[in-house]
Design a protein around this motif. Structure first.
Motif, mmCIF file in Angstrom:
data_model
loop_
_atom_site.group_PDB
_atom_site.id
_atom_site.type_symbol
_atom_site.label_atom_id
_atom_site.label_comp_id
_atom_site.label_asym_id
_atom_site.label_seq_id
_atom_site.Cartn_x
_atom_site.Cartn_y
_atom_site.Cartn_z
ATOM 1 N N MET A 149 32.589 28.730 53.251
ATOM 2 C CA MET A 149 33.356 29.557 52.747
ATOM 3 C C MET A 149 34.821 28.889 52.360
ATOM 4 S SD MET A 149 34.360 33.334 53.141
ATOM 5 C CE MET A 149 35.666 32.987 54.373
ATOM 6 N N LYS A 150 35.262 28.952 51.180
ATOM 7 C CA LYS A 150 36.558 28.216 50.997
ATOM 8 C C LYS A 150 37.536 29.188 50.224
ATOM 9 C CE LYS A 150 39.406 24.661 48.743
ATOM 10 N NZ LYS A 150 39.356 23.430 47.775
ATOM 11 N N PHE A 151 38.699 29.719 50.439
ATOM 12 C CA PHE A 151 39.572 30.649 49.925
ATOM 13 C C PHE A 151 40.433 29.988 48.790
ATOM 14 C CE2 PHE A 151 38.776 33.620 53.041
ATOM 15 C CZ PHE A 151 38.930 34.523 52.420
ATOM 16 N N TYR A 152 40.372 30.476 47.667
ATOM 17 C CA TYR A 152 41.379 29.907 46.210
ATOM 18 C C TYR A 152 42.364 30.909 45.956
ATOM 19 C CZ TYR A 152 37.249 27.035 45.906
ATOM 20 O OH TYR A 152 36.240 26.066 46.065
ATOM 21 N N ILE A 153 43.773 30.396 45.721
ATOM 22 C CA ILE A 153 44.753 31.256 45.496
ATOM 23 C C ILE A 153 45.139 30.772 43.936
ATOM 24 C CG2 ILE A 153 47.128 32.028 45.923
ATOM 25 C CD1 ILE A 153 46.113 31.437 49.021
ATOM 26 N N LYS A 154 45.304 31.417 43.004
ATOM 27 C CA LYS A 154 45.502 31.038 41.640
ATOM 28 C C LYS A 154 46.257 31.976 41.026
ATOM 29 C CE LYS A 154 41.386 27.916 41.210
ATOM 30 N NZ LYS A 154 40.652 27.461 40.067
ATOM 31 N N LYS A 155 47.306 31.577 40.268
ATOM 32 C CA LYS A 155 47.949 32.426 39.174
ATOM 33 C C LYS A 155 46.882 32.577 38.030
ATOM 34 C CE LYS A 155 52.514 31.119 39.918
ATOM 35 N NZ LYS A 155 53.672 30.338 39.622
ATOM 36 N N PHE A 156 47.246 33.950 36.956
ATOM 37 C CA PHE A 156 46.162 34.074 36.278
ATOM 38 C C PHE A 156 45.668 32.568 35.315
ATOM 39 C CE2 PHE A 156 44.598 35.262 31.810
ATOM 40 C CZ PHE A 156 43.771 35.972 32.183
ATOM 41 N N GLU A 157 47.057 32.204 34.714
ATOM 42 C CA GLU A 157 46.824 31.049 33.803
ATOM 43 C C GLU A 157 46.221 29.706 34.460
ATOM 44 O OE1 GLU A 157 51.248 31.038 35.670
ATOM 45 O OE2 GLU A 157 49.752 32.451 34.564
ATOM 46 N N GLU A 158 46.097 29.740 35.791
ATOM 47 C CA GLU A 158 45.285 28.531 36.554
ATOM 48 C C GLU A 158 43.812 28.911 36.851
ATOM 49 O OE1 GLU A 158 48.762 27.209 39.562
ATOM 50 O OE2 GLU A 158 47.513 28.923 40.241
ATOM 51 N N LEU A 159 43.273 30.225 36.575
ATOM 52 C CA LEU A 159 41.982 30.648 36.625
ATOM 53 C C LEU A 159 41.108 29.868 35.343
ATOM 54 C CD1 LEU A 159 42.027 34.229 37.156
ATOM 55 C CD2 LEU A 159 41.426 32.399 38.804
ATOM 56 N N THR A 160 39.939 29.428 35.578
ATOM 57 C CA THR A 160 39.086 29.029 34.719
ATOM 58 C C THR A 160 38.547 30.182 33.806
ATOM 59 O OG1 THR A 160 36.927 28.825 35.916
ATOM 60 C CG2 THR A 160 38.440 26.780 35.985
ATOM 61 N N ALA A 161 37.953 29.664 32.666
ATOM 62 C CA ALA A 161 37.326 30.831 31.890
ATOM 63 C C ALA A 161 36.008 31.441 32.672
ATOM 64 C CB ALA A 161 36.841 30.507 30.495
ATOM 65 N N LEU A 162 35.408 30.589 33.397
ATOM 66 C CA LEU A 162 34.306 30.910 34.269
ATOM 67 C C LEU A 162 34.674 31.852 35.342
ATOM 68 C CD1 LEU A 162 31.499 31.110 35.112
ATOM 69 C CD2 LEU A 162 31.778 28.974 36.204
ATOM 70 N N GLU A 163 35.902 31.674 36.125
ATOM 71 C CA GLU A 163 36.438 32.452 37.223
ATOM 72 C C GLU A 163 36.662 33.711 36.768
ATOM 73 O OE1 GLU A 163 37.847 28.764 40.109
ATOM 74 O OE2 GLU A 163 39.266 29.375 38.484
ATOM 75 N N VAL A 164 37.174 33.740 35.431
ATOM 76 C CA VAL A 164 37.901 35.284 34.849
ATOM 77 C C VAL A 164 36.728 35.807 34.707
ATOM 78 C CG1 VAL A 164 38.961 36.426 32.947
ATOM 79 C CG2 VAL A 164 39.849 34.390 33.902
ATOM 80 N N TYR A 165 35.716 35.320 33.998
ATOM 81 C CA TYR A 165 34.207 35.975 33.868
ATOM 82 C C TYR A 165 33.825 36.527 35.277
ATOM 83 C CZ TYR A 165 29.439 36.965 32.635
ATOM 84 O OH TYR A 165 28.409 37.642 32.655
ATOM 85 N N GLU A 166 33.487 35.509 36.266
ATOM 86 C CA GLU A 166 33.146 36.093 37.688
ATOM 87 C C GLU A 166 33.811 36.909 38.284
ATOM 88 O OE1 GLU A 166 30.847 32.502 39.764
ATOM 89 O OE2 GLU A 166 33.263 31.655 39.052
ATOM 90 N N ILE A 167 35.119 36.993 38.224
ATOM 91 C CA ILE A 167 36.047 38.020 38.761
ATOM 92 C C ILE A 167 35.932 39.486 38.127
ATOM 93 C CG2 ILE A 167 38.488 38.732 38.855
ATOM 94 C CD1 ILE A 167 38.918 35.849 39.622
ATOM 95 N N GLY A 168 35.840 39.456 36.712
ATOM 96 C CA GLY A 168 35.325 40.849 36.116
ATOM 97 C C GLY A 168 34.129 41.041 36.202
ATOM 98 N N LYS A 169 33.086 40.249 36.408
ATOM 99 C CA LYS A 169 31.904 40.976 36.927
ATOM 100 C C LYS A 169 31.691 41.424 38.064
ATOM 101 C CE LYS A 169 27.094 39.200 37.092
ATOM 102 N NZ LYS A 169 26.652 39.403 38.134
ATOM 103 N N ILE A 170 32.506 40.831 39.175
ATOM 104 C CA ILE A 170 32.158 41.324 40.568
ATOM 105 C C ILE A 170 33.038 42.370 40.663
ATOM 106 C CG2 ILE A 170 33.911 39.785 41.713
ATOM 107 C CD1 ILE A 170 31.899 39.727 44.174
ATOM 108 N N ARG A 171 34.297 42.746 39.985
ATOM 109 C CA ARG A 171 34.869 43.967 40.020
ATOM 110 C C ARG A 171 34.163 45.184 39.284
ATOM 111 N NH1 ARG A 171 41.299 41.889 38.642
ATOM 112 N NH2 ARG A 171 40.967 43.375 37.194
ATOM 113 N N GLN A 172 33.579 44.821 38.199
ATOM 114 C CA GLN A 172 32.704 45.747 37.600
ATOM 115 C C GLN A 172 31.642 46.279 38.473
ATOM 116 O OE1 GLN A 172 31.441 44.789 33.805
ATOM 117 N NE2 GLN A 172 33.585 44.917 32.812
ATOM 118 N N GLU A 173 30.804 45.454 39.180
ATOM 119 C CA GLU A 173 29.807 45.686 40.176
ATOM 120 C C GLU A 173 30.120 46.462 41.077
ATOM 121 O OE1 GLU A 173 28.477 41.843 41.341
ATOM 122 O OE2 GLU A 173 27.423 41.201 39.488
#
Length: 150
Positions: A1-25
């Motif tokens: 397991m690795k932690f990532y720390i990113k500003k919004f503009e550093e997130l990839t499109a896939l990461e934004v999608y994954e974050i939105g998906k898990i937050r909705q779940e």
């Protein structure tokens, strides 16, 4: 397991999608709480998350919110751990990582959070203190908590 720390503009499109998906779940489906998750704060936040590299999925997430967006101090919100990974210490590590982001990126400022009421003992264990009465947010009991860093 690795932690990532990113500003919004550093997130990839896939990461934004994954974050939105898990937050909705977690927050919309699991907690049966319909609300507008993407609230424009994400654009100004740091996003802290860990991945299960073998399964290539986000397993825990939080956003670190600059002061004056939610409170007059920086804050940590949208804290979650995927249901298949709970009770393994990931929430504690996620919060410690998020607190470090605030220490390093916001001049070691104090932290205010709106915690789900049933999690207040967990936040107490990290040094947070209750600073409000219990209140309702989107049908879920919450309490404001404060961590003094300075």
């Amino acid at each position: 397991m690795k932690f990532y720390i990113k500003k919004f503009e550093e997130l990839t499109a896939l990461e934004v999608y994954e974050i939105g998906k898990i937050r909705q779940e977690v927050f919309v489906v699991e907690q049966n709480c319909p609300y507008l998750d993407f609230d424009n704060k994400d654009l100004k936040c740091y996003h802290v998350f860990a991945r299960d590299e073998e399964k290539d999925k986000i397993i825990c997430y939080s956003r670190v919110i600059p002061k004056n967006l939610s409170y007059d101090t920086p804050s940590i919100g949208r804290v979650l751990v995927d249901k298949d990974y709970r009770h393994n210490g990931y929430a504690r590590e996620l919060l410690l990582q998020s607190i470090e982001v605030i220490k390093n990126s916001f001049s070691n400022e104090n932290i205010t959070i709106g915690a789900q009421y049933y999690l207040r003992d967990f936040y107490h264990s990290l040094g947070f203190e209750e600073i409000s009465e219990r209140y309702d947010e989107d049908g879920i009991p919450h309490v404001d908590m404060f961590l003094k860093l300075v």
